[in-house]
Design an enzyme around this catalytic site. Structure first.
Site, mmCIF file in Angstrom:
data_model
loop_
_atom_site.group_PDB
_atom_site.id
_atom_site.type_symbol
_atom_site.label_atom_id
_atom_site.label_comp_id
_atom_site.label_asym_id
_atom_site.label_seq_id
_atom_site.Cartn_x
_atom_site.Cartn_y
_atom_site.Cartn_z
ATOM 1 C CD GLU A 14 -2.241 2.006 1.225
ATOM 2 O OE1 GLU A 14 -2.959 2.736 0.519
ATOM 3 O OE2 GLU A 14 -1.453 2.447 2.083
ATOM 4 C CB ALA A 290 -10.657 -6.564 7.312
ATOM 5 C CG ASP A 291 -6.583 -2.041 7.817
ATOM 6 O OD1 ASP A 291 -6.023 -1.535 8.787
ATOM 7 O OD2 ASP A 291 -7.305 -1.385 7.046
ATOM 8 C CD GLN A 292 -8.970 0.299 11.726
ATOM 9 O OE1 GLN A 292 -9.612 0.412 12.763
ATOM 10 N NE2 GLN A 292 -9.237 1.011 10.646
ATOM 11 C CG HIS A 314 -4.921 0.197 4.017
ATOM 12 N ND1 HIS A 314 -5.715 0.932 3.172
ATOM 13 C CD2 HIS A 314 -4.019 1.071 4.516
ATOM 14 C CE1 HIS A 314 -5.303 2.186 3.165
ATOM 15 N NE2 HIS A 314 -4.272 2.297 3.962
HETATM 16 P P1 ATP Z 1 -1.130 8.152 4.206
HETATM 17 O O1 ATP Z 1 -1.197 9.641 4.243
HETATM 18 O O2 ATP Z 1 0.202 7.594 4.120
HETATM 19 O O3 ATP Z 1 -2.195 7.523 3.375
HETATM 20 P P2 ATP Z 1 -2.168 7.426 6.664
HETATM 21 O O4 ATP Z 1 -1.102 7.228 7.631
HETATM 22 O O5 ATP Z 1 -3.149 8.509 6.901
HETATM 23 O O6 ATP Z 1 -1.426 7.625 5.472
HETATM 24 P P3 ATP Z 1 -2.963 4.785 5.659
HETATM 25 O O7 ATP Z 1 -1.657 4.148 5.603
HETATM 26 O O8 ATP Z 1 -3.712 4.919 4.381
HETATM 27 O O9 ATP Z 1 -2.957 6.151 6.304
HETATM 28 O O10 ATP Z 1 -3.854 3.979 6.754
HETATM 29 C C1 ATP Z 1 -5.161 4.398 7.036
HETATM 30 C C2 ATP Z 1 -5.827 3.576 8.114
HETATM 31 O O11 ATP Z 1 -7.119 4.174 8.324
HETATM 32 C C3 ATP Z 1 -6.093 2.126 7.761
HETATM 33 O O12 ATP Z 1 -6.026 1.320 8.917
HETATM 34 C C4 ATP Z 1 -7.553 2.157 7.261
HETATM 35 O O13 ATP Z 1 -8.266 0.937 7.437
HETATM 36 C C5 ATP Z 1 -8.131 3.221 8.148
HETATM 37 N N1 ATP Z 1 -9.293 3.860 7.503
HETATM 38 C C6 ATP Z 1 -9.295 4.532 6.319
HETATM 39 N N2 ATP Z 1 -10.547 4.955 6.029
HETATM 40 C C7 ATP Z 1 -11.334 4.555 7.045
HETATM 41 C C8 ATP Z 1 -12.719 4.663 7.323
HETATM 42 N N3 ATP Z 1 -13.545 5.278 6.484
HETATM 43 N N4 ATP Z 1 -13.201 4.118 8.464
HETATM 44 C C9 ATP Z 1 -12.370 3.479 9.311
HETATM 45 N N5 ATP Z 1 -11.057 3.330 9.119
HETATM 46 C C10 ATP Z 1 -10.533 3.855 8.006
#
Ligand code: ATP
Length: 348
Positions: A14, A290-292, A314
């Protein structure tokens, strides 16, 4: 720093901030230092941003850790954890960066490695794009954690939206001596939904339009809903359109966020599109949970199996990150973007 360091490439899979956050959590829990290169290489503004830097600082603070390379824009980070200590911690992101993601980086070590509760106060954004919003944490994430035996109390002191942030959340993380496994492979038919339409610093008519659109979209798919209006106070205008399926074993929460120039109906559609796709897939676990769920479940001695409506990148990236730190059999039987079951084998 320690030579037995794990090497991770932040451009793999990702390619976002999650590789960093998962590595921090896993490093603290396993006591293994890591070096991460190409941080957030797949993002338009790569490297550490304030929210990610706060995750590094928070991880180092709770674990008496050391790090090198931790400044805004850094593409490389070295992190070495120490011993976790419970306590009262306050972290201020300083931008509208997601408070939820800072909490998700540190809750597991505090729960599993301490015998006293910790209080965590985080200021920044509470409702951000592409991150769990506060109400997702409260409705869905904390409920999953409760099933796993990890008790987390949550409170939103005030909401914070992009661009000013200024929101604040408070969490109490209780000690957990054993994480339970999770078996969740079926879901009853979802025929009703709740949720809310919140607006801050904007006319009530915006909230009404969001609510009307949510109900209309859900009804067209055979789902009856009740969507109350909520007026919030925040540092700058913002709106949230939210849908909750309380009939699901753990209620999933889907939301859309307002932006300047984005019609109220489009905000509601963001939430409705995700919610309807979830309902149609007939799977119990939403794609974000699922990823968390993966990290806490690999620290359970039990086997787990959970079926999600979408195998996301993710999720697959998180599995790869976990594998660098923990020797545990993890399998997913579905293709990316399709539904699938995640299986974590019992600890041998
Ligand atoms: P980046 O700016 O690098 O994208 P980030 O650190 O903000 O980074 P990601 O690496 O994309 O984020 O990780 C995002 C996390 O937020 C993941 O665990 C994803 O499942 C969660 N997430 C994203 N959208 C939602 C949502 N609508 N509801 C709940 N969880 C979310």
């Amino acid at each position: 720093m320690n030579d037995g360091m794990i090497e991770l490439d932040g451009s793999e899979g990702e390619g976002g901030g999650q590789i960093l956050r998962s590595a921090l959590t896993l490093s603290i829990l396993t006591g293994r230092p890591f070096k991460l290169i190409n941080i957030r290489a797949n993002r338009s503004k790569p490297g550490l941003q304030p929210q990610h830097l706060m995750c590094v600082r928070a991880a180092s603070t709770i674990s008496n850790g050391n790090y090198k390379g931790g400044s805004v824009g850094s593409a490389v980070l070295y992190f070495e954890p120490g011993a976790v200590k419970s306590g009262k911690y306050t972290f201020s992101i300083g931008t509208a960066g997601a408070t939820s993601l800072v909490l998700q980086t540190i809750y597991l070590p505090l729960a599993l490695r301490c015998d006293q509760p910790s209080e965590i106060i985080i200021t920044g954004g509470t409702h951000n794009q592409h991150a769990p919003c506060y109400h997702f944490l409260e409705t869905t994430w904390a409920a999953y954690m409760g099933r796993l035996g990890i008790s987390i109390e949550l409170e939103m002191i005030r909401p914070g939206f992009y661009p000013r942030g200024g929101g604040e959340i408070r969490a109490i993380v209780h000690p957990c001596s054993r994480v339970n496994g999770l078996t969740l492979t079926s879901c009853p038919e979802l025929t009703t939904a709740g949720g809310f339409s919140a607006y801050a610093g904007l006319p009530e008519s915006v909230g009404r339009r969001q609510a009307r659109r949510l109900s209309m979209r859900l009804k067209s798919q055979g789902v009856e809903s009740h969507i109350p209006l909520e007026e919030w106070e925040a540092a700058n205008p913002g709106t949230v359109a939210a849908i909750i399926f309380r009939q699901a074993p753990v209620p999933p929460f889907f939301f859309g966020l307002g932006e300047r120039g984005k019609p109220a109906e489009a905000v509601a559609d963001d939430a409705a599109d995700e919610a309807i796709a979830f309902r149609d897939a007939k799977c119990p676990v939403d794609p974000h949970s699922a990823d968390q769920l993966l990290l806490p479940l690999v620290f359970s001695p039990d086997a787990s199996a959970y079926r999600t409506s979408e195998v996301t990148r993710h999720l697959t990236t998180n599995i790869e990150t976990v594998r660098k730190f923990v020797d545990r059999m993890i399998e997913v039987d579905g293709e990316e973007r399709d539904h699938g079951t995640v299986q974590v084998a019992a600890r041998l």
